[in-house]
Design a protein around this motif. Sequence first.
Motif, PDB file in Angstrom:
ATOM      1  N   TRP A 180     -15.763  -1.084  -2.434  1.00  0.00           N
ATOM      2  CA  TRP A 180     -15.485  -1.143  -1.000  1.00  0.00           C
ATOM      3  C   TRP A 180     -15.881   0.150  -0.303  1.00  0.00           C
ATOM      4  O   TRP A 180     -16.084   0.171   0.906  1.00  0.00           O
TER       5      TRP A 180
ATOM      6  N   ARG B 209     -10.104  -4.673 -10.659  1.00  0.00           N
ATOM      7  CA  ARG B 209      -9.655  -4.208  -9.349  1.00  0.00           C
ATOM      8  C   ARG B 209     -10.089  -2.766  -9.106  1.00  0.00           C
ATOM      9  O   ARG B 209     -10.373  -2.388  -7.971  1.00  0.00           O
TER      10      ARG B 209
ATOM     11  N   HIS C  73      -7.726   1.527   0.273  1.00  0.00           N
ATOM     12  CA  HIS C  73      -6.874   0.390  -0.057  1.00  0.00           C
ATOM     13  C   HIS C  73      -7.716  -0.881  -0.098  1.00  0.00           C
ATOM     14  O   HIS C  73      -8.873  -0.899   0.332  1.00  0.00           O
ATOM     15  N   PHE C  74      -7.132  -1.943  -0.612  1.00  0.00           N
ATOM     16  CA  PHE C  74      -7.838  -3.218  -0.691  1.00  0.00           C
ATOM     17  C   PHE C  74      -7.805  -3.940   0.664  1.00  0.00           C
ATOM     18  O   PHE C  74      -6.895  -3.709   1.476  1.00  0.00           O
TER      19      PHE C  74
ATOM     20  N   GLN D 181     -13.621  -3.008  -8.013  1.00  0.00           N
ATOM     21  CA  GLN D 181     -13.677  -3.557  -6.657  1.00  0.00           C
ATOM     22  C   GLN D 181     -13.331  -2.492  -5.622  1.00  0.00           C
ATOM     23  O   GLN D 181     -14.022  -2.350  -4.607  1.00  0.00           O
ATOM     24  N   LEU D 182     -12.268  -1.723  -5.877  1.00  0.00           N
ATOM     25  CA  LEU D 182     -11.860  -0.688  -4.932  1.00  0.00           C
ATOM     26  C   LEU D 182     -12.974   0.328  -4.722  1.00  0.00           C
ATOM     27  O   LEU D 182     -13.227   0.766  -3.591  1.00  0.00           O
TER      28      LEU D 182
ATOM     29  N   GLU E  55      -4.203 -12.229   0.954  1.00  0.00           N
ATOM     30  CA  GLU E  55      -4.517 -11.171  -0.013  1.00  0.00           C
ATOM     31  C   GLU E  55      -5.920 -11.434  -0.595  1.00  0.00           C
ATOM     32  O   GLU E  55      -6.091 -11.811  -1.752  1.00  0.00           O
TER      33      GLU E  55
ATOM     34  N   ASP F 287       0.819  -1.210   0.000  1.00  0.00           N
ATOM     35  CA  ASP F 287       0.000   0.000   0.000  1.00  0.00           C
ATOM     36  C   ASP F 287       0.856   1.265   0.000  1.00  0.00           C
ATOM     37  O   ASP F 287       0.378   2.342  -0.353  1.00  0.00           O
TER      38      ASP F 287
ATOM     39  N   SER G  45      -8.274  -9.607  -1.530  1.00  0.00           N
ATOM     40  CA  SER G  45      -8.808  -8.789  -2.627  1.00  0.00           C
ATOM     41  C   SER G  45      -8.654  -9.497  -3.965  1.00  0.00           C
ATOM     42  O   SER G  45      -9.243  -9.077  -4.967  1.00  0.00           O
ATOM     43  N   TYR G  46      -7.871 -10.594  -3.981  1.00  0.00           N
ATOM     44  CA  TYR G  46      -7.693 -11.350  -5.213  1.00  0.00           C
ATOM     45  C   TYR G  46      -8.666 -12.523  -5.315  1.00  0.00           C
ATOM     46  O   TYR G  46      -8.535 -13.368  -6.213  1.00  0.00           O
TER      47      TYR G  46
END
Length: 342
Positions: free
Chosen positions: A253, A246, A214-215, A249-250, A236, A159, A238-239
């Motif tokens: 969140w 991605r 951040h993820f 996805q971010l 991890e 990050d 987020s994967y």
Amino acid sequence: MISTSHNTRQVKKINVELVKNTLKAIGTGTKASIAGSTGLSIATCGTILNELVQSGEVLETEYEESSGGRPARQYKFNADYAYVLCLLVKTESGAHSISYAIVNLMGEKVEEEVKSLPTIDRSQIDLIVGELVQRYDNIKAIGIGIPGVAHHGIIGICDVAALAGEPLGPWLEEKYSIDVIIENDMNLAVYGFYNLQDVEEDKTVAVVTFPNNHFPGAGFIVNGRMVTGHTHFAGEVSYLPFGMTREEQLAQWHDQEHFMTNAVQVLASIIAIMNPVSIAITGELTHPSMLEPLTEGCMKYIPKEHMPVLTIKNDIHHEYLTGIIALALESLTYRLQLVERR
């Protein structure tokens, strides 16, 4: 075939750790009392204690009060023989900081400070390390927690953009000739949680964070052991296959409705794969009011009897620091794990 001399060296190292750990636990002791606690012979304890006194790891103290015979010398573990330096790299809601603590061999803090910084890169970390190593010449290990992945001291996904791809561990080791451990922040947080619980039997627990900007990430303890994976990529989350880019996805969140759906997917996946007894949920995007809907969401997929205890704890600095201190101190000890076959 393992040579006899190799086995002898292993046994010697184990016995030395046994004596040191016994002194840590009892405070002071004589050769006879240490022998009684460890199961070693008085002669073996005497030899080990003499070597430890010579190195400075153990101190001779006053004689024991005599009960009629010759008074026995007492010994005490020297907690200040060596220090470890622990640094926590954080980036939260655009704010960057490095927390550091100097601790002795009993885990007692000698110095602690938080430095807020405009940016974090290798030079900022080096500046702190250099200053503290100069001030404390008995620092024997450095532990660094990062919001990212590190393998053999080389940082991968992170990050803190300036640290991504940085061979920070090998670089610091070469410069200061001190062993350096770099570990993911969630792995350290879950290790801290586990150590603070002081459990009597090995358990499986998890920590999941949902940070701002951040993820998400996670850390796992399975049957009492930290799980980092082959390349330290474990956690991890987020994967996971969310079925979107991605970038999408971010953004999700940070949308309340999508957050709950995706968070439940992460938690249910962890429960189904790890079957933990508890999951601690943290991060700026979480709030205690989310506990009930997250629990109910998971129970749509997970049978009630397999549901772990979910808790939401927004400030995990203490757990994070406890984890890196424990890991750094362990790096200084000789450990031989005996695994029972089932």
